[in-house]
Motif scaffolding. Structure first.
Motif, PDB file in Angstrom:
ATOM      1  N   LEU A 148     -10.891  36.168  22.393  1.00 15.49           N
ATOM      2  CA  LEU A 148     -10.193  35.192  23.208  1.00 15.49           C
ATOM      3  C   LEU A 148     -11.167  34.121  23.692  1.00 15.49           C
ATOM      4  CD1 LEU A 148      -7.285  35.008  24.374  1.00 15.49           C
ATOM      5  CD2 LEU A 148      -8.291  35.745  26.520  1.00 15.49           C
ATOM      6  N   ALA A 149     -12.338  34.577  24.141  1.00 19.44           N
ATOM      7  CA  ALA A 149     -13.331  33.636  24.660  1.00 19.44           C
ATOM      8  C   ALA A 149     -13.774  32.675  23.561  1.00 19.44           C
ATOM      9  CB  ALA A 149     -14.521  34.396  25.228  1.00 19.44           C
ATOM     10  N   SER A 150     -14.024  33.214  22.354  1.00 19.12           N
ATOM     11  CA  SER A 150     -14.447  32.349  21.259  1.00 19.12           C
ATOM     12  C   SER A 150     -13.350  31.341  20.928  1.00 19.12           C
ATOM     13  CB  SER A 150     -14.761  33.176  20.015  1.00 19.12           C
ATOM     14  OG  SER A 150     -15.606  34.239  20.332  1.00 19.12           O
ATOM     15  N   LEU A 151     -12.120  31.829  20.929  1.00 19.83           N
ATOM     16  CA  LEU A 151     -10.977  30.963  20.616  1.00 19.83           C
ATOM     17  C   LEU A 151     -10.853  29.843  21.651  1.00 19.83           C
ATOM     18  CD1 LEU A 151      -8.455  30.872  18.677  1.00 19.83           C
ATOM     19  CD2 LEU A 151      -7.206  31.897  20.556  1.00 19.83           C
ATOM     20  N   PHE A 152     -10.901  30.218  22.923  1.00 20.64           N
ATOM     21  CA  PHE A 152     -10.788  29.230  23.999  1.00 20.64           C
ATOM     22  C   PHE A 152     -11.913  28.210  23.900  1.00 20.64           C
ATOM     23  CE2 PHE A 152      -8.070  31.139  27.625  1.00 20.64           C
ATOM     24  CZ  PHE A 152      -7.043  31.309  26.726  1.00 20.64           C
ATOM     25  N   GLN A 153     -13.102  28.740  23.624  1.00 20.14           N
ATOM     26  CA  GLN A 153     -14.246  27.842  23.554  1.00 20.14           C
ATOM     27  C   GLN A 153     -14.044  26.824  22.440  1.00 20.14           C
ATOM     28  OE1 GLN A 153     -18.022  29.634  22.671  1.00 20.14           O
ATOM     29  NE2 GLN A 153     -18.859  28.780  24.539  1.00 20.14           N
TER      30      GLN A 153
ATOM     31  N   PHE B 228     -10.832  24.443  23.558  1.00 20.15           N
ATOM     32  CA  PHE B 228     -10.910  23.558  24.717  1.00 20.15           C
ATOM     33  C   PHE B 228     -12.230  22.815  24.851  1.00 20.15           C
ATOM     34  CE2 PHE B 228      -7.723  26.717  26.139  1.00 20.15           C
ATOM     35  CZ  PHE B 228      -6.649  25.845  26.112  1.00 20.15           C
ATOM     36  N   THR B 229     -13.199  23.143  24.021  1.00 18.37           N
ATOM     37  CA  THR B 229     -14.433  22.371  24.137  1.00 18.37           C
ATOM     38  C   THR B 229     -14.732  21.612  22.857  1.00 18.37           C
ATOM     39  OG1 THR B 229     -15.870  24.127  23.364  1.00 18.37           O
ATOM     40  CG2 THR B 229     -15.359  24.093  25.700  1.00 18.37           C
ATOM     41  N   VAL B 230     -14.206  22.085  21.723  1.00 21.08           N
ATOM     42  CA  VAL B 230     -14.492  21.398  20.476  1.00 21.08           C
ATOM     43  C   VAL B 230     -13.304  20.549  20.037  1.00 21.08           C
ATOM     44  CG1 VAL B 230     -15.181  21.663  18.074  1.00 21.08           C
ATOM     45  CG2 VAL B 230     -16.045  23.243  19.802  1.00 21.08           C
TER      46      VAL B 230
ATOM     47  N   TRP C 187     -10.255  19.952  21.733  1.00 24.54           N
ATOM     48  CA  TRP C 187      -9.916  19.044  22.829  1.00 24.54           C
ATOM     49  C   TRP C 187     -10.963  19.224  23.920  1.00 24.54           C
ATOM     50  CZ3 TRP C 187      -5.933  22.871  21.748  1.00 24.54           C
ATOM     51  CH2 TRP C 187      -5.058  22.477  20.739  1.00 24.54           C
ATOM     52  N   PRO C 188     -11.933  18.352  23.983  1.00 24.41           N
ATOM     53  CA  PRO C 188     -13.047  18.587  24.934  1.00 24.41           C
ATOM     54  C   PRO C 188     -12.620  18.375  26.382  1.00 24.41           C
ATOM     55  CG  PRO C 188     -13.518  16.763  23.429  1.00 24.41           C
ATOM     56  CD  PRO C 188     -12.120  17.176  23.167  1.00 24.41           C
ATOM     57  N   LEU C 189     -11.968  19.377  26.944  1.00 27.00           N
ATOM     58  CA  LEU C 189     -11.531  19.285  28.339  1.00 27.00           C
ATOM     59  C   LEU C 189     -12.578  19.856  29.287  1.00 27.00           C
ATOM     60  CD1 LEU C 189      -7.844  20.526  27.916  1.00 27.00           C
ATOM     61  CD2 LEU C 189      -8.614  18.184  28.265  1.00 27.00           C
ATOM     62  N   PHE C 190     -13.252  20.905  28.821  1.00 30.74           N
ATOM     63  CA  PHE C 190     -14.199  21.595  29.688  1.00 30.74           C
ATOM     64  C   PHE C 190     -15.593  21.602  29.051  1.00 30.74           C
ATOM     65  CE2 PHE C 190     -10.056  23.648  30.350  1.00 30.74           C
ATOM     66  CZ  PHE C 190      -9.886  23.339  31.688  1.00 30.74           C
ATOM     67  N   PRO C 191     -16.612  21.763  29.883  1.00 29.54           N
ATOM     68  CA  PRO C 191     -17.958  21.908  29.307  1.00 29.54           C
ATOM     69  C   PRO C 191     -18.069  23.213  28.506  1.00 29.54           C
ATOM     70  CG  PRO C 191     -17.969  22.256  31.677  1.00 29.54           C
ATOM     71  CD  PRO C 191     -16.621  21.733  31.335  1.00 29.54           C
ATOM     72  N   THR C 192     -18.825  23.195  27.417  1.00 26.22           N
ATOM     73  CA  THR C 192     -18.927  24.357  26.548  1.00 26.22           C
ATOM     74  C   THR C 192     -19.669  25.498  27.223  1.00 26.22           C
ATOM     75  OG1 THR C 192     -19.271  22.699  24.877  1.00 26.22           O
ATOM     76  CG2 THR C 192     -19.393  24.995  24.177  1.00 26.22           C
TER      77      THR C 192
ATOM     78  N   LYS D 212     -16.476  27.064  35.476  1.00 21.20           N
ATOM     79  CA  LYS D 212     -15.958  28.395  35.779  1.00 21.20           C
ATOM     80  C   LYS D 212     -14.577  28.624  35.210  1.00 21.20           C
ATOM     81  CE  LYS D 212     -18.461  28.403  40.094  1.00 21.20           C
ATOM     82  NZ  LYS D 212     -18.310  28.148  41.526  1.00 21.20           N
ATOM     83  N   ILE D 213     -13.861  27.539  34.906  1.00 26.90           N
ATOM     84  CA  ILE D 213     -12.437  27.687  34.573  1.00 26.90           C
ATOM     85  C   ILE D 213     -12.220  28.536  33.329  1.00 26.90           C
ATOM     86  CG2 ILE D 213     -10.359  26.428  33.921  1.00 26.90           C
ATOM     87  CD1 ILE D 213     -11.318  24.183  35.726  1.00 26.90           C
ATOM     88  N   LEU D 214     -12.902  28.186  32.244  1.00 23.87           N
ATOM     89  CA  LEU D 214     -12.692  28.934  30.993  1.00 23.87           C
ATOM     90  C   LEU D 214     -13.074  30.407  31.120  1.00 23.87           C
ATOM     91  CD1 LEU D 214     -13.513  26.657  27.955  1.00 23.87           C
ATOM     92  CD2 LEU D 214     -11.325  27.483  28.768  1.00 23.87           C
ATOM     93  N   PRO D 215     -14.262  30.720  31.634  1.00 24.81           N
ATOM     94  CA  PRO D 215     -14.598  32.146  31.774  1.00 24.81           C
ATOM     95  C   PRO D 215     -13.579  32.903  32.616  1.00 24.81           C
ATOM     96  CG  PRO D 215     -16.520  30.796  32.218  1.00 24.81           C
ATOM     97  CD  PRO D 215     -15.382  29.855  32.009  1.00 24.81           C
ATOM     98  N   ILE D 216     -13.132  32.297  33.709  1.00 25.39           N
ATOM     99  CA  ILE D 216     -12.173  32.991  34.571  1.00 25.39           C
ATOM    100  C   ILE D 216     -10.864  33.222  33.819  1.00 25.39           C
ATOM    101  CG2 ILE D 216     -10.705  32.700  36.598  1.00 25.39           C
ATOM    102  CD1 ILE D 216     -13.054  31.480  38.028  1.00 25.39           C
ATOM    103  N   LEU D 217     -10.412  32.199  33.092  1.00 32.64           N
ATOM    104  CA  LEU D 217      -9.183  32.343  32.314  1.00 32.64           C
ATOM    105  C   LEU D 217      -9.291  33.507  31.336  1.00 32.64           C
ATOM    106  CD1 LEU D 217      -7.774  28.875  31.219  1.00 32.64           C
ATOM    107  CD2 LEU D 217      -6.677  30.669  32.531  1.00 32.64           C
ATOM    108  N   CYS D 218     -10.413  33.537  30.608  1.00 32.45           N
ATOM    109  CA  CYS D 218     -10.593  34.587  29.599  1.00 32.45           C
ATOM    110  C   CYS D 218     -10.608  35.955  30.243  1.00 32.45           C
ATOM    111  CB  CYS D 218     -11.908  34.408  28.851  1.00 32.45           C
ATOM    112  SG  CYS D 218     -11.944  32.924  27.902  1.00 32.45           S
TER     113      CYS D 218
END
Lengths: 340, 304
Positions: free
Chosen positions: A177-182, A185-187, A189-194, A203-209
């Motif tokens: 899931l984390a790899s997928l989100f990364q 959302f970062t490659v 559609w670059p919404l968040f920092p990688t 913090k958003i992506l790690p917390i979501l995962c």
């Protein structure tokens, strides 16, 4: 046996009359129970520490192997003597115990001289808990809501959608899931920092995962227990009395069906701390999890022991907290000291 | 037409036939299978599982490549020649994914089997003997289960530094049996105090017979359902450990390892990550759904 207990207490306290004897009797029992559990915790902590200590010394290699490779023989001996690594394991163990009991210290990192183990844990555990605790909290709250909705709308569209989410959350490993989100959302559609740490956006992506799998678990638990409760007589009774639907859910259904979810809250909090290192390594967060792996790979003995003790402590503490929470929420639960 | 008396003869009633049961008898297992068959989702999951197991066993002979053989066709996208593409050393990914599946599934199934058998035996002894033995055995469980499992697994997998299946299996089993032990103990305790077991005791049935006749059949469903739910969790643990580089390592391969290798090249060759990840997710999903169905089939009381 609240009745007998109350009687016994009254006799012992020489006729002292309390307004709420049963309540106080329960409080005393509670304190006794908690004390016993704390004693137990210390025992477990001691056992785990001991096991870790001896296991650690079974790993081939020690913290100085890499360092002393090219040094002359005498320097090598001096180094080993400095950290007490030349002594037999039993003796090292006693020295270690002495350090804890007399000075309250876990020692100093061997690979990074000058770093106190306790300070390091304090510093890095903060980062881990910042994402971990928030993730569990989100997972718990959202899971409870989704599970309840799913049960109330049983076999209808919301139930089906939520069930699919829950099944996905259980069967998708967090690292995928984390790899997928990364990737998304970062490659794409670059919404968040990688990677990295610092701004709230990090913090958003790690917390979501991290919240996804607890969310799914709580949803499933909650759904089945709400379905159980909803068919009970007292719910029909409450509805017959004319309570509104939302009142019934809030007052009766939630309180009665939340117990199974609470049971797994304890292990879950602990899992967040121990399991966080995958997320930490994927998102390059300087948390304790990745630090523990590094310490194990470096054979940094004091750090390994420190981390293991910390994790075990957190684990047992969260189990205890949940047990206490249990009694507060459900007065029917007896405190027999048997934690099953 | 008139029906006269002489058209009829009395054939009598056969004593032996009178008590005969006309329909085929259903056993517990037949009944469970009948219920399971009605659950389409569970059957679908079962077919997928059988397919995955079959491909894991015979995968490399089906596609005709060896999973360790390197070639000059590096990083090829999926095509007719290489169904899942090739990796950075030109190895066929289809063969690799299912060779990895063999190890992942083996760890999942063996790990779940070992811990379930050990946990069940432990739990039943504890409940059946009771008294001090029970108390001591349960205290041991309590202590072992208070140890955070990842700590032990990481320590052990480093200690038994041979990067093979055996060490990771041992590491997972050492801490995994507690839950089953508790579960089975609860179930057996309930049974020991149930009316029909007490009735059997008063009739003078021997302990051995009570165990084989009442205990084992009645705990079997709980144990089997538990087993199906344990398998995905072991597959997950293995994948997780291999993903961070603590589990299986070369020349062995597993889904976790393939996913980990795929992650490095994810930006350029996403399919190298996709296929192992798909396999992990699909297997875990199928086991969960199948387990759900099995639970409903074996224990109608729990059906929701």
């Amino acid at each position: 046996m609240p009745f007998f207990h109350t009687v016994g207490w009254k006799q012992k306290s020489h006729g002292f009359e309390s307004v709420f004897p049963a309540e106080i009797g329960k409080g005393r029992k509670m304190i006794k129970y908690i004390l016993r559990r704390i004693l137990y915790m210390l025992l477990v902590l001691f056992i785990v520490t001991t096991i870790t200590f001896f296991l650690m010394h079974c790993i081939p290699g020690d913290p100085l192997t890499a360092l002393v490779q090219k040094l002359p023989e005498q320097t090598k001996i001096n180094y080993y003597a400095k950290y007490g690594l030349d002594k037999p394991v039993i003796e090292q163990y006693l020295v270690f115990l002495k350090g804890i009991f007399t000075e309250g210290t876990l020692g100093e990192s061997i690979r990074f001289p000058g770093r106190q183990v306790l300070d390091t844990i304090q510093r890095y555990a903060g980062f881990s808990s910042e994402i971990g605790l928030v993730a569990v909290l989100i997972g718990f709250v959202v899971g409870i809501i989704l599970g309840t909705v799913s049960a109330i709308k049983q076999n209808r569209l919301p139930d089906k959608i939520i069930s699919i989410i829950a099944i996905l959350g259980i069967s998708l490993p967090v690292f995928l899931l984390a790899s997928l989100f990364q990737y998304l959302f970062t490659v794409k559609w670059p919404l968040f920092p990688t990677l990295g740490w610092g701004t709230p956006a990090h913090k958003i992506l790690p917390i979501l995962c991290m919240s996804f799998s607890p969310l799914a678990t709580y949803t499933r638990y909650m759904r089945s227990s709400v379905l159980d409760v909803i068919n009970q007589d007292y719910i029909t009774m409450a509805e017959a009395k004319g309570m509104s639907f939302s009142q019934v859910v809030r007052r009766h259904v939630l309180r009665n069906s939340i117990l199974p979810s609470l049971t797994i809250l304890g292990p879950n909090i602990a899992d967040v701390f121990t399991g966080s290192f995958v997320i930490e390594s994927i998102f390059a967060i300087p948390g304790l999890g990745s630090y523990y792996i590094t310490a194990v790979n470096d054979r940094d003995f004091p750090m390994i022991i420190g981390c293991a003790m910390f994790y075990t402590g957190i684990y047992i503490l969260s189990l205890l907290l949940v047990d206490i929470l249990y009694v507060i929420i459900d007065p029917r639960i007896r405190l027999t000291g048997d934690s099953n | 037409m008139e029906y006269s008396e002489e058209l009829f003869t009395i054939i009598g009633c056969d004593e032996a036939q009178g008590e005969k049961i006309g329909r085929p008898q259903t056993t517990y297992w037949k009944d469970a299978w009948r219920r399971l068959r009605q659950n389409k989702v569970a059957i679908f999951a079962m077919i997928i599982l059988i397919l995955i197991i079959f491909l894991s066993l015979f995968g490399s002979s089906i596609c005709g490549y060896d999973h360790t053989k390197m070639s000059m066709d590096m990083n090829q996208t999926p095509s007719l020649k290489h169904w899942f593409g090739t990796d950075k050393l030109g190895r066929d990914l289809f063969a690799r994914v299912f060779a990895g599946g063999r190890i992942s599934l083996m760890i999942g199934i063996l790990g779940a089997l070992i811990t379930t058998v050990f946990g069940s035996v432990y739990g039943s002894i504890s409940a059946f003997v009771g008294g001090t033995v029970d108390a001591v055995m349960m205290r041991i469980v309590e202590i072992v289960s208070s140890i955070p499992y990842l700590i032990v697994v990481i320590m052990l997998s480093l200690m038994l530094n041979d990067s093979g299946v055996g060490s990771i299996l041992l590491a997972l089993c050492i801490v995994g049996w507690c839950q089953t032990a508790r579960l089975v103990r609860g179930q057996v305790l309930q049974l020991v105090n149930s009316d029909y077991v007490i009735a059997a005791r008063t009739l003078g049935v021997s302990n051995w017979k009570i165990i084989t006749r009442h205990m084992i059949p009645n705990t079997m469903s709980v144990i089997i359902v538990n087993l199906t739910f344990r398998i995905p969790s072991y597959i997950f643990s293995e994948a997780f450990l291999s993903f961070v580089g603590l589990g299986i390592s070369s020349p062995n391969t597993s889904w976790g390892m393939l996913a980990s290798a795929g992650k490095e090249t994810m930006l350029f060759y996403p399919y190298q990550m996709f296929f192992p990840a798909l396999m992990i997710a699909l297997t875990m999903l199928s086991f969960t759904l199948f387990g759900d169905g099995l639970r409903d089939a074996l224990d109608p009381k729990l059906r929701r």
